[in-house]
Design a protein around this motif. Structure first.
Motif, PDB file in Angstrom:
ATOM      1  N   GLU A 131       4.243  13.146  -4.062  1.00 17.69           N
ATOM      2  CA  GLU A 131       3.632  14.426  -4.132  1.00 17.69           C
ATOM      3  C   GLU A 131       2.384  14.208  -3.342  1.00 17.69           C
ATOM      4  O   GLU A 131       1.639  15.108  -2.606  1.00 17.69           O
ATOM      5  CB  GLU A 131       3.216  14.694  -5.536  1.00 17.69           C
ATOM      6  N   ASP A 132       1.657  12.961  -3.451  1.00 11.60           N
ATOM      7  CA  ASP A 132       0.296  12.707  -2.744  1.00 11.60           C
ATOM      8  C   ASP A 132       0.474  12.477  -1.284  1.00 11.60           C
ATOM      9  O   ASP A 132      -0.080  13.062  -0.480  1.00 11.60           O
ATOM     10  CB  ASP A 132      -0.186  11.192  -3.271  1.00 11.60           C
ATOM     11  N   ARG A 133       1.825  12.239  -0.952  1.00 13.51           N
ATOM     12  CA  ARG A 133       2.070  12.111   0.479  1.00 13.51           C
ATOM     13  C   ARG A 133       2.174  13.486   1.337  1.00 13.51           C
ATOM     14  O   ARG A 133       1.962  13.753   2.154  1.00 13.51           O
ATOM     15  CB  ARG A 133       3.341  11.035   0.880  1.00 13.51           C
ATOM     16  N   LEU A 134       2.842  14.335   0.320  1.00  8.08           N
ATOM     17  CA  LEU A 134       2.918  15.733   0.983  1.00  8.08           C
ATOM     18  C   LEU A 134       1.644  16.376   0.938  1.00  8.08           C
ATOM     19  O   LEU A 134       1.425  17.239   1.861  1.00  8.08           O
ATOM     20  CB  LEU A 134       3.799  16.722   0.007  1.00  8.08           C
ATOM     21  N   ARG A 135       0.732  16.099  -0.057  1.00 13.19           N
ATOM     22  CA  ARG A 135      -0.519  16.570  -0.042  1.00 13.19           C
ATOM     23  C   ARG A 135      -1.347  15.892   1.186  1.00 13.19           C
ATOM     24  O   ARG A 135      -1.985  16.988   2.096  1.00 13.19           O
ATOM     25  CB  ARG A 135      -1.295  16.295  -1.207  1.00 13.19           C
ATOM     26  N   LEU A 174       0.971  -1.320   0.061  1.00 14.89           N
ATOM     27  CA  LEU A 174       0.112  -0.039   0.168  1.00 14.89           C
ATOM     28  C   LEU A 174       0.867   1.397  -0.025  1.00 14.89           C
ATOM     29  O   LEU A 174       0.639   2.283  -0.548  1.00 14.89           O
ATOM     30  CB  LEU A 174      -0.948  -0.024   1.294  1.00 14.89           C
ATOM     31  N   GLU A 175       1.881   1.141   0.777  1.00 13.79           N
ATOM     32  CA  GLU A 175       3.038   2.380   0.795  1.00 13.79           C
ATOM     33  C   GLU A 175       3.192   2.619  -0.488  1.00 13.79           C
ATOM     34  O   GLU A 175       3.411   4.017  -0.778  1.00 13.79           O
ATOM     35  CB  GLU A 175       4.009   1.914   1.678  1.00 13.79           C
ATOM     36  N   GLN A 176       3.728   1.722  -1.380  1.00 11.76           N
ATOM     37  CA  GLN A 176       4.397   2.083  -2.802  1.00 11.76           C
ATOM     38  C   GLN A 176       3.183   2.714  -3.516  1.00 11.76           C
ATOM     39  O   GLN A 176       3.722   3.255  -4.558  1.00 11.76           O
ATOM     40  CB  GLN A 176       4.678   0.872  -3.297  1.00 11.76           C
ATOM     41  N   THR A 177       1.993   2.510  -3.413  1.00  9.84           N
ATOM     42  CA  THR A 177       1.122   2.970  -4.271  1.00  9.84           C
ATOM     43  C   THR A 177       0.725   4.536  -4.063  1.00  9.84           C
ATOM     44  O   THR A 177       0.080   5.182  -4.747  1.00  9.84           O
ATOM     45  CB  THR A 177      -0.162   2.390  -3.929  1.00  9.84           C
ATOM     46  N   VAL A 178       1.200   5.249  -2.971  1.00 12.60           N
ATOM     47  CA  VAL A 178       1.067   6.343  -2.553  1.00 12.60           C
ATOM     48  C   VAL A 178       2.602   7.125  -2.862  1.00 12.60           C
ATOM     49  O   VAL A 178       3.463   6.993  -2.599  1.00 12.60           O
ATOM     50  CB  VAL A 178       1.011   6.732  -1.259  1.00 12.60           C
ATOM     51  N   THR A 179       2.313   8.103  -4.103  1.00 12.54           N
ATOM     52  CA  THR A 179       3.396   8.940  -4.474  1.00 12.54           C
ATOM     53  C   THR A 179       4.127   9.860  -3.423  1.00 12.54           C
ATOM     54  O   THR A 179       3.215  10.486  -2.501  1.00 12.54           O
ATOM     55  CB  THR A 179       3.106   9.748  -5.921  1.00 12.54           C
TER      56      THR A 179
END
Length: 201
Positions: free
Chosen positions: A12-16, A5-10
């Motif tokens: 940029e999305d983590r920063l958002r 699951l962690e790998q599917t979040v970019t």
């Protein structure tokens, strides 16, 4: 499973998600010493949003928890009510606990989200909605939400009113520490709205 699951979040999305979570946290209760120190350590880039984050960090460095707690009370609690009512129902209908809240509760159930037992205010508060967006992006309630799902939730529950709230927070009579929080929130909502508008999802 978690690693997948962690790998599917970019990044940029983590920063958002981090920014949504930060706004949710700082709007849910007065910041303690630790959160003020963390806020003081934030650094932005040369963008308008980055400059607003820098302004908030500078203010956090010279702010004291007691002072900010007093400001939070005047803004959001007050005697009877605060200067601002940070709820979707109020901004969209002029009343609390109206149709926008019922719609949100249905969508929360559909996405496996539930109100924390320690939270007593309606779920359509700005703090709760910021937290929900952050959680959906990184998959705190299961698989990270795809862009189309994020866009639908944002357009239904956040976009129609959050920008107005953050603008009001910027200009509120009692806003000192929370004025740059309002600026950060307003600019972030503008960026998100435009990104969703341009997305094919």
């Amino acid at each position: 499973m978690t690693a997948a699951l962690e790998q599917t979040v970019t990044e940029e999305d983590r920063l958002r998600a981090d920014l949504y979570n930060f706004l949710g946290l700082i709007l849910s209760a007065p910041p303690d010493e630790t959160l003020l120190l963390q806020t003081a350590g934030l650094a932005g880039d040369d963008s308008e949003l980055g400059q607003a984050i820098d302004a908030l960090a500078r203010l956090a460095k010279v702010s004291r928890p007691k002072k900010v707690e007093s400001e939070f009370g005047r803004l959001f609690i007050g005697l009877g009510r605060g200067e601002l009512l940070p709820f979707a129902s109020y901004y969209l209908t002029g009343f609390l606990n109206e149709k926008p809240l019922a719609t949100l509760r249905r969508d929360m159930i559909a996405r496996g989200m539930a109100r924390s037992e320690t939270v007593f205010e309606p779920e359509d508060s700005i703090a709760s909605l910021m937290e929900m967006m952050g959680a959906m992006i990184v998959g705190r309630f299961g698989t990270p939400a795809d862009l189309a799902t994020q866009k639908e939730f944002f357009n239904r529950h956040v976009g129609p009113w959050a920008g107005h709230f953050f603008t009001d927070l910027e200009g509120a009579e009692h806003s000192i520490f929370y004025a740059p929080v309002g600026t950060v929130g307003r600019l972030f909502m503008e960026i998100e709205a435009e990104a969703f508008r341009l997305s094919a999802g």
